[in-house]
Design an enzyme around this catalytic site. Structure first.
Site, mmCIF file in Angstrom:
data_model
loop_
_atom_site.group_PDB
_atom_site.id
_atom_site.type_symbol
_atom_site.label_atom_id
_atom_site.label_comp_id
_atom_site.label_asym_id
_atom_site.label_seq_id
_atom_site.Cartn_x
_atom_site.Cartn_y
_atom_site.Cartn_z
ATOM 1 N N HIS A 113 0.829 -1.204 0.000
ATOM 2 C CA HIS A 113 0.000 0.000 0.000
ATOM 3 C C HIS A 113 0.866 1.257 0.000
ATOM 4 O O HIS A 113 1.985 1.245 0.525
ATOM 5 C CB HIS A 113 -0.903 0.007 1.235
ATOM 6 C CG HIS A 113 -1.793 -1.203 1.298
ATOM 7 N ND1 HIS A 113 -3.007 -1.259 0.668
ATOM 8 C CD2 HIS A 113 -1.635 -2.408 1.891
ATOM 9 C CE1 HIS A 113 -3.560 -2.435 0.871
ATOM 10 N NE2 HIS A 113 -2.741 -3.160 1.615
ATOM 11 N N LYS A 150 14.100 -8.352 2.152
ATOM 12 C CA LYS A 150 15.057 -8.134 1.060
ATOM 13 C C LYS A 150 15.427 -9.477 0.445
ATOM 14 O O LYS A 150 15.280 -10.527 1.067
ATOM 15 C CB LYS A 150 16.312 -7.439 1.577
ATOM 16 C CG LYS A 150 16.034 -6.036 2.071
ATOM 17 C CD LYS A 150 17.281 -5.314 2.478
ATOM 18 C CE LYS A 150 16.864 -3.911 2.864
ATOM 19 N NZ LYS A 150 17.776 -3.182 3.627
#
Length: 190
Positions: A113, A163
């Site tokens: 978002h 990551k």
């Protein structure tokens, strides 16, 4: 461009679009059959999975309950195993290699978002997730949008993968970090 096309391209889109809502409802009806009506992996469950996950190999085993947004964005190789309570928010492509095992409670998110609070009220966007061959994802781990996990990795239980993780790595923690390569020998201290 339709909202679905925007979603699949990783652009900002309106998630409550009529077409997308209908596709999510179709997936939810299939998930209800899988998670409630059948609940055991049998011939009927396999037929449900073929309809729900048309881009996944037939040698896919899911231990209910299982949840996803659309299903058709999950692309898995063969011999993939999801243990109980796994969630895949597949608003964009999730690529899973061969021989990948998910422990209970693993969550994979492609949906994300905007940081702006007003914008976040009405729109979202997506980033793909890729998991290489021969990975084991530990219980209650979270794989965040845009992450690639290389082949041969182990993600420790409870990790939050924010990551990319290079192949043949053991990664743990929040945020997950590589603590060693898996092809390295551990020398015992004598």
């Amino acid at each position: 461009m339709t909202e679905k096309e925007k979603m699949l391209l990783g652009e900002i889109y309106f998630a409550n679009d009529k077409q997308l809502a209908e596709e999510r409802n179709k997936a939810k009806k299939l998930l209800h059959k899988l998670n409630v009506t059948e609940y055991l992996m049998n011939g009927k469950s396999r037929a449900i999975l073929r309809e729900l996950l048309p881009n996944s190999h037939k040698r896919l085993y899911i231990e209910p309950p299982f949840h996803c947004d659309y299903g058709y964005n999950i692309h898995s190789g063969e011999n993939v195993y999801f243990n109980v309570n796994c969630v895949v928010l597949d608003t964009m492509k999730v690529t899973i290699g061969n021989n990948v095992f998910f422990a209970p409670g693993v969550h994979i998110y492609t949906a994300t978002h905007p940081l702006d609070a007003l914008e976040r009220r009405t729109v979202e966007f997506s980033k793909p997730v890729t998991i290489g061959n021969d990975c084991w994802i530990g219980g209650n781990s979270v794989i965040c949008p845009g992450v690639t996990i290389g082949a041969g990795c182990v993600i420790g239980a409870g990790s939050v993968v924010t990551k990319d993780i290079p192949e043949n790595s053991l990664a743990v923690g929040n945020p997950a970090r590589v603590i060693r390569k898996l092809n390295e020998k551990i020398l015992s201290k004598s």
